[in-house]
Design an enzyme around this catalytic site. Structure first.
Site, PDB file in Angstrom:
ATOM      1  CG  ASN A  14       4.816  -2.346  -7.444  1.00  0.00           C
ATOM      2  OD1 ASN A  14       4.842  -2.352  -8.669  1.00  0.00           O
ATOM      3  ND2 ASN A  14       3.739  -2.671  -6.746  1.00  0.00           N
ATOM      4  CG  MET A  86      -0.491   0.859   2.686  1.00  0.00           C
ATOM      5  SD  MET A  86      -1.439   1.049   1.165  1.00  0.00           S
ATOM      6  CE  MET A  86      -3.083   0.760   1.794  1.00  0.00           C
ATOM      7  CG  ASN A 103       0.640   6.078  -5.620  1.00  0.00           C
ATOM      8  OD1 ASN A 103       1.289   5.199  -5.036  1.00  0.00           O
ATOM      9  ND2 ASN A 103      -0.686   6.110  -5.586  1.00  0.00           N
ATOM     10  CG  HIS A 105      -4.845   3.706  -7.544  1.00  0.00           C
ATOM     11  ND1 HIS A 105      -5.034   3.646  -6.175  1.00  0.00           N
ATOM     12  CD2 HIS A 105      -6.065   3.492  -8.094  1.00  0.00           C
ATOM     13  CE1 HIS A 105      -6.312   3.415  -5.927  1.00  0.00           C
ATOM     14  NE2 HIS A 105      -6.962   3.318  -7.066  1.00  0.00           N
ATOM     15  CD  GLU A 139      -9.205  15.546  -6.189  1.00  0.00           C
ATOM     16  OE1 GLU A 139     -10.140  14.821  -6.534  1.00  0.00           O
ATOM     17  OE2 GLU A 139      -8.886  16.588  -6.782  1.00  0.00           O
ATOM     18  CG  LEU A 140      -6.320   9.110  -2.216  1.00  0.00           C
ATOM     19  CD1 LEU A 140      -4.979   9.025  -1.512  1.00  0.00           C
ATOM     20  CD2 LEU A 140      -7.391   8.376  -1.421  1.00  0.00           C
TER      21      LEU A 140
HETATM   22  C1  GRF Z   1       0.209  -2.295  -5.166  1.00  0.00           C
HETATM   23  O1  GRF Z   1      -0.919  -3.031  -5.521  1.00  0.00           O
HETATM   24  C2  GRF Z   1       0.026  -0.862  -5.548  1.00  0.00           C
HETATM   25  O2  GRF Z   1      -0.847  -0.677  -6.608  1.00  0.00           O
HETATM   26  C3  GRF Z   1      -0.562  -0.244  -4.314  1.00  0.00           C
HETATM   27  O3  GRF Z   1       0.012  -0.942  -3.245  1.00  0.00           O
HETATM   28  C4  GRF Z   1       0.396  -2.242  -3.662  1.00  0.00           C
HETATM   29  C5  GRF Z   1       1.830  -2.439  -3.262  1.00  0.00           C
HETATM   30  O4  GRF Z   1       2.273  -3.754  -3.416  1.00  0.00           O
HETATM   31  N1  GRF Z   1      -0.296   1.171  -4.306  1.00  0.00           N
HETATM   32  P1  GRF Z   1       3.780  -4.129  -3.114  1.00  0.00           P
HETATM   33  O5  GRF Z   1       4.069  -3.762  -1.659  1.00  0.00           O
HETATM   34  O6  GRF Z   1       4.641  -3.355  -4.057  1.00  0.00           O
HETATM   35  O7  GRF Z   1       3.874  -5.598  -3.326  1.00  0.00           O
END
Ligand code: GRF
Length: 209
Positions: A14, A86, A103, A105, A139-140
């Site tokens: 991403n 994470m 974010n 998700h 909240e997550l």
């Molecule tokens: C993605 O699937 C996103 O939805 C989640 O973490 C993953 C990150 O993937 N939050 P990358 O490191 O961007 O390849």
């Protein structure tokens, strides 16, 4: 010009999509809590400053977040983009960046907050799946949803095929939302979120059906 920091922990596909999108804002720095994250190499290749802040070296969430917060201030950041970061963030940190932190998700929130979303979608037998860009709140996975990418679950789909297709959607919608914020199409105000000058009542939908 809006200054952006991207927070990562892993591969950073991403982040790559955000870099490749040539946003009208500038990605001024990338923070990883893991020194081995491939995302750091992507940032360095693109000439973007990086900082490794290892959560393991701090006694608690608050002290780790305080160091990240200071780094973001040092970079004079306007927008924080979580891209596969994470760690759960402390309430104080989230409060400081309220309305300035987004974010992505891998589910159609509010469904399937948390982990293992593809597996859970397949187990339930849902017809649709996708991803959501949302503001980060204490909240997550519960902050206001800004955009969703939607796909139809095929009978032959398994976890890895779904993961791949959701990822491709993420790479489409995340840079788009980031650009809307950079160019003022999407604005966070104390009265709520405005999209093209109107209150955003539901997330903007992108479909790959
Ligand atoms: C993605 O699937 C996103 O939805 C989640 O973490 C993953 C990150 O993937 N939050 P990358 O490191 O961007 O390849």
């Amino acid at each position: 010009m809006i200054k952006i920091a991207v927070l990562v922990s892993g591969s950073g596909s991403n982040l790559q999509a955000l870099i490749d999108a040539n946003l009208s804002g500038q990605i001024v720095g990338v923070i990883s809590n893991k020194p081995e994250a491939y995302a750091l190499q992507r940032a360095q290749r693109a000439g973007i400053a990086t900082a490794v802040i290892e959560h393991k070296q701090y006694p608690n969430r608050e002290s780790f977040d305080a160091v990240m917060h200071q780094q973001l201030l040092d970079w004079d950041v306007d927008l924080v983009i979580l891209a596969g970061f994470m760690r759960i963030l402390s309430a104080g940190f989230v409060q400081s960046w309220q309305g300035k932190m987004i974010n992505i998700h891998p589910s159609l929130l509010p469904h399937y907050k948390g982990m293992h979303t593809h597996q859970r979608v397949l187990r339930t037998g849902d017809a649709y799946h996708g991803c959501t860009v949302h503001y980060v709140t204490a909240e997550l996975d519960a902050g206001q949803a800004l955009a969703q990418g939607l796909l139809r679950v095929a009978t032959h789909d398994n976890e890895s095929s779904l993961a791949e297709r959701v990822h491709a959607l993420e790479h489409l919608i995340y840079p788009q939302v980031a650009e809307w914020i950079c160019n003022g199409t999407l604005v966070h105000t104390p009265q709520g979120v405005l999209y093209r000058g109107q209150p955003l009542t539901e997330p903007v939908q992108f479909a790959k059906l």
